[in-house]
Enzyme design. Structure first.
Site, PDB file in Angstrom:
ATOM      1  N   ARG A 239      -0.959  -0.837   0.022  1.00 43.34           N
ATOM      2  CA  ARG A 239      -0.180  -1.306   1.264  1.00 43.34           C
ATOM      3  C   ARG A 239       0.053  -3.125   1.262  1.00 43.34           C
ATOM      4  O   ARG A 239      -1.021  -3.844  -0.071  1.00 43.34           O
ATOM      5  CB  ARG A 239      -1.902  -1.291   2.438  1.00 43.34           C
ATOM      6  CG  ARG A 239      -1.523  -0.042   2.770  1.00 43.34           C
ATOM      7  CD  ARG A 239      -0.142   0.325   3.747  1.00 43.34           C
ATOM      8  NE  ARG A 239      -0.526   1.755   4.982  1.00 43.34           N
ATOM      9  CZ  ARG A 239       0.167   2.611   4.115  1.00 43.34           C
ATOM     10  NH1 ARG A 239       0.979   2.426   3.219  1.00 43.34           N
ATOM     11  NH2 ARG A 239       0.152   3.744   4.767  1.00 43.34           N
ATOM     12  N   ASP A 263       6.653  -1.864  -4.063  1.00 43.58           N
ATOM     13  CA  ASP A 263       6.521  -0.535  -3.071  1.00 43.58           C
ATOM     14  C   ASP A 263       6.325  -1.594  -1.995  1.00 43.58           C
ATOM     15  O   ASP A 263       6.454  -0.715  -0.845  1.00 43.58           O
ATOM     16  CB  ASP A 263       6.516   0.443  -3.731  1.00 43.58           C
ATOM     17  CG  ASP A 263       7.008   1.816  -2.732  1.00 43.58           C
ATOM     18  OD1 ASP A 263       8.736   1.514  -2.557  1.00 43.58           O
ATOM     19  OD2 ASP A 263       6.730   2.673  -2.442  1.00 43.58           O
ATOM     20  N   GLU A 268       7.286  -5.436   6.500  1.00 49.01           N
ATOM     21  CA  GLU A 268       7.556  -4.464   6.452  1.00 49.01           C
ATOM     22  C   GLU A 268       8.391  -3.717   7.800  1.00 49.01           C
ATOM     23  O   GLU A 268       8.026  -3.972   8.915  1.00 49.01           O
ATOM     24  CB  GLU A 268       6.926  -3.164   6.582  1.00 49.01           C
ATOM     25  CG  GLU A 268       6.656  -3.914   4.028  1.00 49.01           C
ATOM     26  CD  GLU A 268       5.603  -2.297   3.977  1.00 49.01           C
ATOM     27  OE1 GLU A 268       5.718  -1.195   4.234  1.00 49.01           O
ATOM     28  OE2 GLU A 268       4.912  -2.293   2.937  1.00 49.01           O
ATOM     29  N   HIS A 286       9.504   0.513   0.047  1.00 49.11           N
ATOM     30  CA  HIS A 286       8.363   1.424   0.483  1.00 49.11           C
ATOM     31  C   HIS A 286       8.497   2.858   0.379  1.00 49.11           C
ATOM     32  O   HIS A 286       8.599   3.374   1.699  1.00 49.11           O
ATOM     33  CB  HIS A 286       7.844   1.133   1.859  1.00 49.11           C
ATOM     34  CG  HIS A 286       6.349   1.819   2.285  1.00 49.11           C
ATOM     35  ND1 HIS A 286       5.261   1.324   2.487  1.00 49.11           N
ATOM     36  CD2 HIS A 286       5.676   2.528   1.665  1.00 49.11           C
ATOM     37  CE1 HIS A 286       4.606   1.933   3.224  1.00 49.11           C
ATOM     38  NE2 HIS A 286       4.458   2.834   2.754  1.00 49.11           N
ATOM     39  N   GLY A 288       7.229   4.988  -1.895  1.00 49.76           N
ATOM     40  CA  GLY A 288       6.448   5.321  -2.331  1.00 49.76           C
ATOM     41  C   GLY A 288       6.378   7.818  -2.206  1.00 49.76           C
ATOM     42  O   GLY A 288       5.887   7.557  -3.421  1.00 49.76           O
TER      43      GLY A 288
END
Length: 320
Positions: A239, A263, A268, A286, A288
Site C-alpha cells: 500500500r 506498484d 491512486e 497497482h 499486483g
C-alpha cells in the site's frame, strides 16, 4: 424466495459476473465508472450486499449514511484499509476479504519491481522507445545485481512468504521482520529480526508486504530510510500509505537509495509526479494481482463469502 440484492462496484471478469448474475439480483457497473461518495451511498442503500474493490472507501461516515439495509461488504481485495472495520462491526455489517489467491501474482510483481529498479528498466525502456539508444560501452546503463544480496521482507504474511521464495531463486539471503516469528517450516531458513531497525540495517533490497494499519502508515520515512545500507533498493507492492513519499524522493535524489520499484502510491490513480520525474524509479499502476487467473480467483472467493453468509454460515474470510 427472492435472491439477495448485490452491488458489484467495478467491472469484473466475465465468468465472475455471470456467476453473480445467476445467484443474486445483481447491479453491475458495465462502464466501470468510479462511484462518487454520494453515488456509493445511494447504490448501497438499495442492496443487501456490496462487492467492492479498494477504490471504494467505506468510512464511518459512509457506513452510517448507508443505513441498516446493507448486511455484508465482501471485498474484492486482501487489504481492508478502505473499510472502517470498527464502524462496520458497530453497524452490524459483516466484512470479508480475499486472502491467499493473489499471493503468487503479487509476488511476481514484487520481483518485477525489484529487477526493474535494480537493472534500470524504466530508463532502458524509455531510451529504446524514444529512439535515443545510439551508444554502447562497458560503462553504459550499469545497474545493480541482486543475486546473492540480502532480501529484507517487512511483513512475512502470505505474500511476503511467496515473495521470499521467489527471491531465494536468485540466491538471495532472506531476512524478515514480523509481529511474531514464523515456525521453522514457514521460515525456511530466513533470518528473523525482532525490530524493524535490525531488519533495515541488513536489507540490500527491502520489500514491503505489511498492511497499511494506523501503526504502519508512513513506516518508511526519513528516519527509517537512513537505516538502510547505502544504495539499497526499496520495493512496495503493498500500500502506498506505508511510505512517506517526500522522504523517498529525497533519498532517491541524494543517492542514499539506488532505486525504487513501486506498484502502489499514496494517490491512486495518478501516482506522484515527483517520483515520476526520477529516472531511478520503476513504476507500475497497482497491478499486483492483475492476472486472468488471479482476478477470477478473487471474484469467486468474494462470491464464496457471500454464498456462505446468505446460507446462514460463517464466511471463511471474515475480518469484521
Amino acid at each position: 424466495m427472492a435472491k439477495p440484492k448485490l452491488l458489484i462496484t467495478r467491472k469484473l471478469r466475465g465468468d465472475v459476473e455471470a456467476r453473480a448474475a445467476r445467484d443474486y439480483d445483481v447491479m453491475l457497473n458495465p462502464d466501470d465508472k468510479v462511484f462518487s461518495t454520494d453515488e456509493l451511498v445511494a447504490a448501497c442503500r438499495k442492496v443487501d450486499a456490496v462487492l467492492p474493490c479498494h477504490s471504494e472507501h467505506f468510512s464511518a461516515e459512509v457506513i452510517d449514511a448507508i443505513g441498516p439495509g446493507l448486511r455484508i461488504i465482501a471485498n474484492h481485495s486482501v487489504g481492508t484499509d478502505h473499510v472502517d472495520l470498527a464502524a462496520a462491526k458497530a453497524a452490524g455489517v459483516v466484512v470479508t476479504n480475499t486472502p491467499d489467491v493473489l499471493s503468487d501474482a503479487t509476488a511476481e510483481i514484487a520481483i518485477l519491481c525489484m529487477l526493474g529498479a535494480a537493472r534500470r528498466g524504466a530508463e532502458g525502456d524509455a531510451m529504446v522507445r524514444s529512439g535515443q539508444w545510439n551508444f554502447w560501452s562497458p560503462a553504459f546503463m550499469v545497474g545493480r545485481q541482486v543475486t546473492g544480496k540480502r532480501f529484507g521482507v517487512l511483513g512475512m504474511g502470505r505474500v511476503g512468504q511467496v515473495t521470499a521464495d521467489r527471491a531465494r531463486g536468485f540466491g538471495m539471503e532472506v531476512h524478515y521482520h514480523n509481529r511474531s516469528r514464523l515456525p521453522a517450516h514457514l521460515e525456511k531458513g530466513a533470518v528473523f529480526h525482532d525490530t524493524l531497525e535490525s531488519l533495515l540495517a541488513v536489507s540490500d533490497v527491502l520489500s514491503l508486504h505489511c498492511p497499511a494499519t494506523a501503526q504502519n502508515k508512513g513506516i518508511i520515512n526519513a528516519d527509517t530510510l537512513a537505516l538502510l545500507p547505502d544504495r539499497a533498493i526499496i520495493v512496495n507492492t503493498a500500500r502506498g500509505a506505508l511510505i512517506d513519499e517526500d522522504a523517498l524522493v529525497a533519498a532517491l535524489r541524494s543517492g542514499k537509495l539506488f532505486a525504487a520499484g513501486l506498484d502502489v502510491f499514496q494517490t491512486e490513480p495518478g501516482g506522484n509526479p515527483a517520483l515520476s520525474a526520477l529516472p531511478n524509479v520503476f513504476m507500475l499502476p497497482h497491478i499486483g494481482s492483475a492476472t486472468e487467473e488471479t482476478r477470477d480467483a478473487m471474484g469467486f472467493r468474494a462470491l464464496d463469502n457471500l454464498d456462505a453468509f446468505f446460507a446462514g454460515q460463517e464466511p471463511g474470510d471474515r475480518v469484521a
